[in-house]
Design a protein around this motif. Sequence first.
Motif, short mmCIF file in Angstrom:
data_model
loop_
_atom_site.label_atom_id
_atom_site.label_comp_id
_atom_site.label_asym_id
_atom_site.label_seq_id
_atom_site.Cartn_x
_atom_site.Cartn_y
_atom_site.Cartn_z
N UNK A 69 40.83 35.00 47.61
CA UNK A 69 41.67 36.20 47.61
C UNK A 69 40.92 37.32 46.87
N UNK A 70 40.94 38.50 47.43
CA UNK A 70 40.22 39.63 46.85
C UNK A 70 40.79 40.09 45.53
N UNK A 71 39.94 40.74 44.74
CA UNK A 71 40.33 41.20 43.41
C UNK A 71 41.50 42.18 43.46
N UNK A 72 41.50 43.07 44.45
CA UNK A 72 42.59 44.04 44.56
C UNK A 72 43.93 43.35 44.81
N UNK A 73 43.92 42.34 45.66
CA UNK A 73 45.16 41.61 45.97
C UNK A 73 45.66 40.87 44.73
N UNK A 74 44.73 40.25 43.99
CA UNK A 74 45.12 39.53 42.78
C UNK A 74 45.65 40.51 41.74
N UNK A 75 45.04 41.66 41.64
CA UNK A 75 45.50 42.69 40.70
C UNK A 75 46.94 43.11 41.03
N UNK A 76 47.21 43.27 42.33
CA UNK A 76 48.56 43.65 42.74
C UNK A 76 49.57 42.54 42.43
N UNK A 105 40.26 39.61 38.28
CA UNK A 105 38.81 39.77 38.45
C UNK A 105 38.47 41.25 38.61
N UNK A 106 37.29 41.64 38.18
CA UNK A 106 36.90 43.05 38.25
C UNK A 106 36.76 43.50 39.69
N UNK A 107 37.22 44.74 39.91
CA UNK A 107 37.16 45.32 41.25
C UNK A 107 36.02 46.32 41.30
N UNK A 108 35.18 46.19 42.33
CA UNK A 108 34.14 47.21 42.49
C UNK A 108 34.79 48.40 43.19
N UNK A 109 34.78 49.54 42.51
CA UNK A 109 35.46 50.72 43.03
C UNK A 109 34.71 51.31 44.22
N UNK A 110 35.44 51.43 45.31
CA UNK A 110 34.87 52.05 46.50
C UNK A 110 35.42 53.47 46.62
#
Length: 301
Positions: A69-76, A105-110
Motif C-alpha cells: 500500500x502506498x505511503x499516501x494511502x497509509x497516511x490517509x 512511511x515518508x512520501x516523496x512529494x510530486x
Amino acid sequence: MSNEAQKAVNLFLDYMRGEKWASSHTVANYSRDLARLQKFCAERDLKCWRLIRNTDVRQFVAFRHKSGIGANSIRRELAAIRSFFRFLLKKQLVDQNPAQGVQAPKVSKKLPKTLDVDQVAGMLNVKPDSVLEIRDLAMFELFYSSGLRLSELVMLENVDLSLSEGFLRVRYGKGGKQRQVPVGSKAIKAIQQWLACRPECESPALFVSARGVRLGQRSVQLRLEKWCRKNGLAEHIHPHMLRHSFASHLLESSQDIRAVQELLGHADVSTTQIYTHLDFQHLANVYDKAHPRAKRSKAEQ
C-alpha cells in the motif's frame, strides 16, 4: 470485533456526516479505513477499542506497508484512525489515542501537473456547438477562473452565484468550510450563456444533465476527457489540473501566497506552498534557457 466496536464506528461516521459536514466521499473512505483496522484487530483477538495500543497501530501500518500500500494511502488511513480515536476519547469510550505519534512511511512529494497559459487558452478558446458543450465550457472556465475542486463545482447551486458582482459562494468546501471566490469575465460570460439554455427543472444545481439532474463528479471528468479528445489536446487533462493551473498562474503573477491560500480554501498555508516550488521550477527553466553561462552543450547533457 464485538458489536459494541461496530456501534462506535457507526457513531463516529454519523458524527462526521452530521456535525463535521464531511462529504459522502470522505465518510466512505473513513468507513473503509476503519473496516481494515477492525479486520486486522479481529485477527489478533483484539475485541474492543480499549484494548488497542500504540504498538498495535504501528503493526497495522507496517502490515499495510508490506502489503504494497502506498505511503499516501497509509497516511490517509492513519489520519482517519487518529480522528476516530479522538472522537472515542471525547465520548470516554477509550482512555488513550493509540494512533498518536505513529508515523506513516515518508512520501516523496510530486509536483502537481499544470498547463501553461497558452495551453489553457487553446483548451478554452473553443466555440461550443451544442447545449451540453455550452454547459461544459462554463464548467471548465469556472474551474480555471476560480480554482474550484471538482466536489465544489458539482455542489454549486444557482443561488450561490452573484455574477453581477463577480463572485460565487462555495458552501461545500473541504471540511464543510465556506468561502467566497471571484469569477473572471470569461467564466461569467460562459455561465450566462449556459443559464440562457439550461433545461427547466426542479434541481437547484447550477450544472445539470439534459434530463435536469445534478451532474456527478464522474460525469464532469468524462465530459472533460471528451472535450480534450474532440479538440485535439494530446495531454491527459483532469479537473484538478485546472485548479493547479489556476493556483500556479496566480502565484506566479502575484507572489501573494496568503491570497492564493484563501482562494483555494486551504486550511494550512503549507499545502499552498507546493505552488512556490512550481513557480521556482518555472524560473529555473527560464534561467536555463536564457542565461549564457547556464546553457549546457549536448555532450554535457
